[in-house]
Design a protein around this motif. Structure first.
Motif, PDB file in Angstrom:
ATOM      1  N   TRP A 210      25.297  19.313   0.735  1.00  0.00           N
ATOM      2  CA  TRP A 210      25.181  18.583   2.007  1.00  0.00           C
ATOM      3  C   TRP A 210      26.508  18.634   2.747  1.00  0.00           C
ATOM      4  O   TRP A 210      26.551  18.896   3.955  1.00  0.00           O
ATOM      5  N   GLU A 211      27.586  18.381   2.018  1.00  0.00           N
ATOM      6  CA  GLU A 211      28.906  18.389   2.635  1.00  0.00           C
ATOM      7  C   GLU A 211      29.263  19.755   3.207  1.00  0.00           C
ATOM      8  O   GLU A 211      29.882  19.857   4.268  1.00  0.00           O
ATOM      9  N   ASP A 212      28.852  20.817   2.522  1.00  0.00           N
ATOM     10  CA  ASP A 212      29.132  22.170   3.001  1.00  0.00           C
ATOM     11  C   ASP A 212      28.464  22.409   4.358  1.00  0.00           C
ATOM     12  O   ASP A 212      29.068  22.975   5.272  1.00  0.00           O
ATOM     13  N   GLY A 213      27.220  21.980   4.482  1.00  0.00           N
ATOM     14  CA  GLY A 213      26.520  22.142   5.759  1.00  0.00           C
ATOM     15  C   GLY A 213      27.116  21.289   6.844  1.00  0.00           C
ATOM     16  O   GLY A 213      27.251  21.720   8.007  1.00  0.00           O
ATOM     17  N   TYR A 214      27.516  20.082   6.479  1.00  0.00           N
ATOM     18  CA  TYR A 214      28.095  19.151   7.446  1.00  0.00           C
ATOM     19  C   TYR A 214      29.399  19.712   8.024  1.00  0.00           C
ATOM     20  O   TYR A 214      29.584  19.777   9.246  1.00  0.00           O
ATOM     21  N   PHE A 215      30.288  20.144   7.145  1.00  0.00           N
ATOM     22  CA  PHE A 215      31.587  20.619   7.622  1.00  0.00           C
ATOM     23  C   PHE A 215      31.510  22.016   8.236  1.00  0.00           C
ATOM     24  O   PHE A 215      32.373  22.388   9.036  1.00  0.00           O
ATOM     25  N   ALA A 216      30.487  22.781   7.895  1.00  0.00           N
ATOM     26  CA  ALA A 216      30.301  24.077   8.555  1.00  0.00           C
ATOM     27  C   ALA A 216      30.098  23.872  10.054  1.00  0.00           C
ATOM     28  O   ALA A 216      30.648  24.614  10.883  1.00  0.00           O
ATOM     29  N   ILE A 217      29.323  22.859  10.401  1.00  0.00           N
ATOM     30  CA  ILE A 217      29.108  22.548  11.824  1.00  0.00           C
ATOM     31  C   ILE A 217      30.309  21.818  12.417  1.00  0.00           C
ATOM     32  O   ILE A 217      30.749  22.130  13.539  1.00  0.00           O
ATOM     33  N   ARG A 218      30.870  20.879  11.674  1.00  0.00           N
ATOM     34  CA  ARG A 218      32.034  20.123  12.189  1.00  0.00           C
ATOM     35  C   ARG A 218      33.193  21.049  12.523  1.00  0.00           C
ATOM     36  O   ARG A 218      33.923  20.830  13.506  1.00  0.00           O
ATOM     37  N   ASN A 219      33.388  22.074  11.713  1.00  0.00           N
ATOM     38  CA  ASN A 219      34.543  22.960  11.899  1.00  0.00           C
ATOM     39  C   ASN A 219      34.247  24.155  12.802  1.00  0.00           C
ATOM     40  O   ASN A 219      35.141  24.964  13.063  1.00  0.00           O
ATOM     41  N   TYR A 220      33.019  24.261  13.268  1.00  0.00           N
ATOM     42  CA  TYR A 220      32.650  25.405  14.094  1.00  0.00           C
ATOM     43  C   TYR A 220      33.167  25.217  15.518  1.00  0.00           C
ATOM     44  O   TYR A 220      33.061  24.131  16.102  1.00  0.00           O
ATOM     45  N   GLU A 221      33.741  26.273  16.072  1.00  0.00           N
ATOM     46  CA  GLU A 221      34.251  26.224  17.443  1.00  0.00           C
ATOM     47  C   GLU A 221      33.187  26.761  18.398  1.00  0.00           C
ATOM     48  O   GLU A 221      32.903  27.954  18.428  1.00  0.00           O
ATOM     49  N   TRP A 222      32.615  25.862  19.147  1.00  0.00           N
ATOM     50  CA  TRP A 222      31.524  26.208  20.037  1.00  0.00           C
ATOM     51  C   TRP A 222      32.032  26.903  21.302  1.00  0.00           C
ATOM     52  O   TRP A 222      33.073  26.545  21.843  1.00  0.00           O
ATOM     53  N   THR A 223      31.277  27.907  21.741  1.00  0.00           N
ATOM     54  CA  THR A 223      31.592  28.609  22.982  1.00  0.00           C
ATOM     55  C   THR A 223      30.296  28.801  23.765  1.00  0.00           C
ATOM     56  O   THR A 223      29.206  28.433  23.304  1.00  0.00           O
ATOM     57  N   LEU A 233      20.892  27.542   4.819  1.00  0.00           N
ATOM     58  CA  LEU A 233      20.764  28.244   3.529  1.00  0.00           C
ATOM     59  C   LEU A 233      19.773  27.563   2.595  1.00  0.00           C
ATOM     60  O   LEU A 233      18.983  28.211   1.919  1.00  0.00           O
ATOM     61  N   ASN A 234      19.842  26.233   2.535  1.00  0.00           N
ATOM     62  CA  ASN A 234      18.922  25.482   1.681  1.00  0.00           C
ATOM     63  C   ASN A 234      18.703  24.104   2.281  1.00  0.00           C
ATOM     64  O   ASN A 234      19.198  23.793   3.374  1.00  0.00           O
ATOM     65  N   ASN A 235      17.981  23.253   1.568  1.00  0.00           N
ATOM     66  CA  ASN A 235      17.636  21.939   2.101  1.00  0.00           C
ATOM     67  C   ASN A 235      18.858  21.063   2.325  1.00  0.00           C
ATOM     68  O   ASN A 235      18.959  20.356   3.330  1.00  0.00           O
ATOM     69  N   MET A 236      19.810  21.096   1.396  1.00  0.00           N
ATOM     70  CA  MET A 236      20.972  20.217   1.511  1.00  0.00           C
ATOM     71  C   MET A 236      21.912  20.669   2.624  1.00  0.00           C
ATOM     72  O   MET A 236      22.414  19.847   3.406  1.00  0.00           O
ATOM     73  N   VAL A 237      22.182  21.962   2.696  1.00  0.00           N
ATOM     74  CA  VAL A 237      23.031  22.485   3.767  1.00  0.00           C
ATOM     75  C   VAL A 237      22.425  22.141   5.128  1.00  0.00           C
ATOM     76  O   VAL A 237      23.132  21.733   6.058  1.00  0.00           O
ATOM     77  N   THR A 238      21.117  22.273   5.248  1.00  0.00           N
ATOM     78  CA  THR A 238      20.448  22.002   6.517  1.00  0.00           C
ATOM     79  C   THR A 238      20.547  20.531   6.889  1.00  0.00           C
ATOM     80  O   THR A 238      20.807  20.192   8.054  1.00  0.00           O
ATOM     81  N   ARG A 239      20.359  19.644   5.918  1.00  0.00           N
ATOM     82  CA  ARG A 239      20.457  18.204   6.205  1.00  0.00           C
ATOM     83  C   ARG A 239      21.870  17.835   6.635  1.00  0.00           C
ATOM     84  O   ARG A 239      22.060  17.030   7.557  1.00  0.00           O
ATOM     85  N   GLY A 240      22.873  18.418   5.973  1.00  0.00           N
ATOM     86  CA  GLY A 240      24.248  18.146   6.369  1.00  0.00           C
ATOM     87  C   GLY A 240      24.558  18.666   7.760  1.00  0.00           C
ATOM     88  O   GLY A 240      25.233  18.000   8.563  1.00  0.00           O
ATOM     89  N   ALA A 241      24.058  19.864   8.069  1.00  0.00           N
ATOM     90  CA  ALA A 241      24.274  20.446   9.390  1.00  0.00           C
ATOM     91  C   ALA A 241      23.615  19.610  10.474  1.00  0.00           C
ATOM     92  O   ALA A 241      24.180  19.405  11.561  1.00  0.00           O
ATOM     93  N   LEU A 242      22.425  19.106  10.186  1.00  0.00           N
ATOM     94  CA  LEU A 242      21.723  18.258  11.158  1.00  0.00           C
ATOM     95  C   LEU A 242      22.537  17.015  11.479  1.00  0.00           C
ATOM     96  O   LEU A 242      22.696  16.654  12.658  1.00  0.00           O
ATOM     97  N   ARG A 243      23.072  16.373  10.459  1.00  0.00           N
ATOM     98  CA  ARG A 243      23.886  15.169  10.698  1.00  0.00           C
ATOM     99  C   ARG A 243      25.088  15.496  11.574  1.00  0.00           C
ATOM    100  O   ARG A 243      25.409  14.758  12.518  1.00  0.00           O
ATOM    101  N   ALA A 244      25.764  16.600  11.281  1.00  0.00           N
ATOM    102  CA  ALA A 244      26.951  16.975  12.058  1.00  0.00           C
ATOM    103  C   ALA A 244      26.589  17.289  13.509  1.00  0.00           C
ATOM    104  O   ALA A 244      27.333  16.930  14.435  1.00  0.00           O
TER     105      ALA A 244
END
Length: 323
Positions: A210-223, A233-244
Motif C-alpha cells: 500500500w505504501e509503495d503505491g501511495y508514495f509512487a503517486i506522492r513522488n510523481y511530478e505531474w506535467t 500492479l496489485n490490489n494494495m498498490v492500487t489502494r495506496g495510489a487511490l489515497r494519494a
C-alpha cells in the motif's frame, strides 16, 4: 479421549461406517452421516492424524505454500482453497516458505500446492520444487514447467485493462509498479496491440505494498503530458495510489481513471469503488483443489490449466475529456 469404536457403539453402527462418515465418504447415507457426526461433536471427537496415517497411509491433509502473508489476496485464495478441499474430504495447512516445508514433511501431507513466489532466482525455485517426493504443482506460475501447473494469463489481463481504458478515450496510460516483469511485459504488449506508444516515464516505481503505491503517486511530478489513467500492479498498490490521488486533490475518475489488478471484495469498498482486473478467485480455488486431488489419486491430468482474468466494472474509470 473418545475413539471411533466409542462413536460406533453410541451411534449403533459399525466401526467402518463411522470411519467413512467422518471422512465424508459419499457411499454413506446422509442420515447415517449426520447421526455419526452428531455423536462425534457431542463428545468432542478429534481425529488422530498419526493413527489415520498408520491405518490408511494417508493424512488427508494438503499443504499450501506461500512466501508472504501481507497481501490480502493470499487470505482470499487460502480461504477459497480450504473450502473447496474440504468439500473433497481434505484439510489444508498453510505454511510460509521455506522453513514451512519441514512442517509439511513431519505431517506427511498427501500433496502440496506451491504459490509461485521466487521471482529473482527461478533456477533455485524449480530445483527446490523438483526435489519434492509427493504429488504437487505450482499455482500461478508464468513459466512452462514439464509438470502439471495452473497459469494465470496475466498478460491478457493487463491487455483487457488497457483496452478498457483505450475504449474510454484514454491514450496516455501509465502503470504503477515495477516488481513483476510479466505484468510490465503485458503492459508494453497491450499498448502495442491497442496502437498506443510506450513511454518509460509512465511507469511509476513501486514494489507491492500500500505504501509503495501511495508514495509512487506522492513522488510523481505531474506535467501536461502525464497519464490520464493508471493501472495498479496489485490490489494494495492500487489502494495506496487511490489515497494519494485523492489527497493531492485529484478526482477519480473525472480527473484520473484507475484500474487495479486483483479483484478482492474490499476493492468495491475503497474511497472510490475500484474497477479491477484479475482471476476469479472461486474458479482458481476449484481448479487447484481438483488438480491436486487428481494428482494424489494418480489420475491422468491435462495441463496447463489456464485461468483468464476478468474485468470487474465499478466507478473508477470514466471517459477521457480533453481540457
Amino acid at each position: 479421549m473418545i475413539t471411533i469404536k466409542d462413536i460406533a457403539k453410541l451411534a449403533g453402527v459399525s466401526y467402518s461406517t463411522v470411519s467413512k462418515a467422518l471422512n465424508h465418504d459419499p457411499r454413506i447415507k446422509h442420515t447415517t452421516r449426520e447421526k455419526v457426526l452428531a455423536v462425534a461433536e457431542k463428545h468432542h471427537y478429534r481425529k488422530n492424524i498419526m493413527a489415520q496415517q498408520l491405518s490408511s497411509g494417508r493424512s488427508n491433509i494438503i499443504g499450501f505454500v506461500l512466501d508472504e502473508l501481507n497481501n490480502p489476496l493470499f487470505a482470499n485464495i487460502s480461504g477459497n482453497l480450504h473450502a473447496e478441499l474440504k468439500k473433497l474430504g481434505y484439510q489444508m495447512i498453510l505454511v510460509v516458505a521455506d522453513e514451512g516445508m519441514d512442517v509439511l514433511d513431519h505431517l506427511r501431507v498427501d500433496g502440496c500446492i506451491f504459490w509461485d513466489y521466487e521471482m529473482t532466482d527461478r533456477a533455485a525455485f524449480w530445483k527446490r520444487f523438483s526435489n519434492i517426493q509427493i504429488p504437487c504443482f505450482v499455482l500461478g506460475t508464468d513459466d512452462s514447467p514439464n509438470s502439471p501447473y495452473i497459469k494465470i494469463d496475466r498478460k491478457e489481463g493487463i491487455y483487457k485493462a488497457v483496452e478498457h481504458l483505450r475504449n474510454n478515450g484514454h491514450t496516455e496510460i501509465g502503470f504503477i509498479g515495477n516488481s513483476q516483469p510479466i505484468k510490465l511485459e503485458g503492459y508494453r504488449e497491450a499498448l502495442q496491440r491497442t496502437g498506443l506508444e510506450w513511454n518509460k516515464d509512465y511507469i511509476l516505481p513501486a514494489y507491492s505494498s500500500w505504501e509503495d503505491g501511495y508514495f509512487a503517486i506522492r513522488n510523481y511530478e505531474w506535467t501536461s503530458k502525464s497519464p490520464t489513467a493508471f493501472i495498479g500492479l496489485n490490489n494494495m498498490v492500487t489502494r495506496g495510489a487511490l489515497r494519494a490521488l485523492l489527497e493531492a486533490g485529484y478526482k477519480v475518475p473525472s480527473d484520473i481513471s484507475l484500474i487495479g489488478y486483483d479483484d478482492l471484495p474490499d476493492m468495491q469498498y475503497a474511497e472510490v469503488a475500484l474497477t479491477t482486473i484479475g482471476p476469479p478467485l472461486d474458479e482458481l480455488a476449484i481448479q487447484a483443489a481438483e488438480l491436486i486431488v487428481a494428482l494424489i489419486r494418480g489420475e491422468q491430468v491435462q495441463y496447463p490449466v489456464i485461468i483468464q482474468p476478468q474485468l470487474y466494472h465499478r466507478q473508477s474509470v470514466a471517459s477521457y475529456k480533453a481540457t
